[in-house]
Design a protein around this motif. Structure first.
Motif, mmCIF file in Angstrom:
data_model
loop_
_atom_site.group_PDB
_atom_site.id
_atom_site.type_symbol
_atom_site.label_atom_id
_atom_site.label_comp_id
_atom_site.label_asym_id
_atom_site.label_seq_id
_atom_site.Cartn_x
_atom_site.Cartn_y
_atom_site.Cartn_z
ATOM 1 N N VAL A 41 44.357 49.276 43.163
ATOM 2 C CA VAL A 41 43.547 49.933 44.004
ATOM 3 C C VAL A 41 42.812 50.858 43.052
ATOM 4 N N ASP A 42 41.556 50.882 43.021
ATOM 5 C CA ASP A 42 40.782 51.813 42.143
ATOM 6 C C ASP A 42 40.000 52.823 43.265
ATOM 7 N N VAL A 43 40.594 54.162 43.183
ATOM 8 C CA VAL A 43 39.897 54.979 43.953
ATOM 9 C C VAL A 43 38.762 55.806 43.115
ATOM 10 N N TYR A 44 37.554 55.435 43.265
ATOM 11 C CA TYR A 44 36.521 55.807 42.412
ATOM 12 C C TYR A 44 35.581 56.661 43.315
ATOM 13 N N ALA A 45 34.594 57.241 42.563
ATOM 14 C CA ALA A 45 33.396 57.883 43.057
ATOM 15 C C ALA A 45 32.199 57.425 42.069
ATOM 16 N N THR A 46 31.185 57.422 42.732
ATOM 17 C CA THR A 46 30.005 56.863 41.856
ATOM 18 C C THR A 46 29.340 57.974 40.886
ATOM 19 N N TRP A 47 29.771 59.300 41.273
ATOM 20 C CA TRP A 47 29.433 60.509 40.531
ATOM 21 C C TRP A 47 30.370 60.781 39.596
ATOM 22 N N CYS A 48 31.463 60.109 39.258
ATOM 23 C CA CYS A 48 32.655 60.656 38.604
ATOM 24 C C CYS A 48 32.640 59.991 37.039
ATOM 25 N N PRO A 49 32.441 60.739 36.004
ATOM 26 C CA PRO A 49 32.390 60.106 34.796
ATOM 27 C C PRO A 49 33.668 59.468 34.223
ATOM 28 N N VAL A 75 38.171 51.338 46.195
ATOM 29 C CA VAL A 75 38.158 52.094 47.188
ATOM 30 C C VAL A 75 36.931 53.292 46.909
ATOM 31 N N ASP A 76 36.044 53.537 47.668
ATOM 32 C CA ASP A 76 34.928 54.464 47.651
ATOM 33 C C ASP A 76 35.898 56.023 48.151
ATOM 34 N N TYR A 77 35.825 56.922 47.382
ATOM 35 C CA TYR A 77 36.249 58.142 47.361
ATOM 36 C C TYR A 77 35.336 58.871 48.623
ATOM 37 N N ASP A 78 34.157 58.609 48.405
ATOM 38 C CA ASP A 78 33.396 59.647 49.480
ATOM 39 C C ASP A 78 33.146 58.694 50.795
ATOM 40 N N LYS A 79 33.099 57.617 50.738
ATOM 41 C CA LYS A 79 32.940 56.721 52.060
ATOM 42 C C LYS A 79 34.165 56.076 52.644
ATOM 43 N N GLN A 80 35.073 56.157 51.839
ATOM 44 C CA GLN A 80 36.205 55.495 52.645
ATOM 45 C C GLN A 80 37.489 56.325 52.835
ATOM 46 N N LYS A 81 37.307 57.474 53.496
ATOM 47 C CA LYS A 81 38.138 58.906 53.435
ATOM 48 C C LYS A 81 39.567 58.364 54.121
ATOM 49 N N GLU A 82 39.515 57.530 55.099
ATOM 50 C CA GLU A 82 40.791 56.998 55.777
ATOM 51 C C GLU A 82 41.957 56.440 54.740
#
Length: 130
Positions: A41-49, A75-82
């Protein structure tokens, strides 16, 4: 009939992505867990270096291990908060390794290739009864 089509599409989508990278869905995650699959499971954000660096390491892992059965669920950190909350990922750049339903490893903000490759290739500890 709709239920049968949904089940077939879920089966095909998870099987087609086994050993690769796909966007996280609850159904896909549960299906892979039932199959006792190797999951990251990769919890990522598009803005995260740091997340971008981890993404490059994941690509390199599959390049060096083309037969890997590891499935990466993003898992998109900003869009999949649950789901961020469910996985207790208190920040982006969290990687969680599962074998089926069991969490067997976790890494936060790590970008070292050797350390991440070790996480990706982890095996679940064997349980032996005496």
């Amino acid at each position: 009939m709709k239920k049968l089509l949904l089940i077939c599409s879920l089966f095909l989508s998870t099987s087609a992505f086994a050993g690769g990278v796909m966007q996280f869905t609850e159904d896909g995650f549960k299906q892979l867990q039932q199959e006792n699959a190797a999951i990251l499971v990769d919890v990522y954000a598009t803005w995260c270096p740091t997340c971008r660096k981890q993404g490059k390491v994941i690509k390199e892992y599959f390049k060096q291990n083309p037969d890997s059965e590891l499935t990466v669920l993003k898992v998109d950190y900003d869009k999949q908060k649950e789901w961020v909350k469910y996985f207790k990922a208190f920040r982006q750049s969290t990687l969680i390794r599962y074998q089926g339903e069991k969490e067997i490893g976790r890494s936060i903000a790590e970008t070292n290739e050797r350390k991440l490759f070790n996480l990706f290739s982890m095996k679940a500890p064997s349980t032996t009864s005496k």
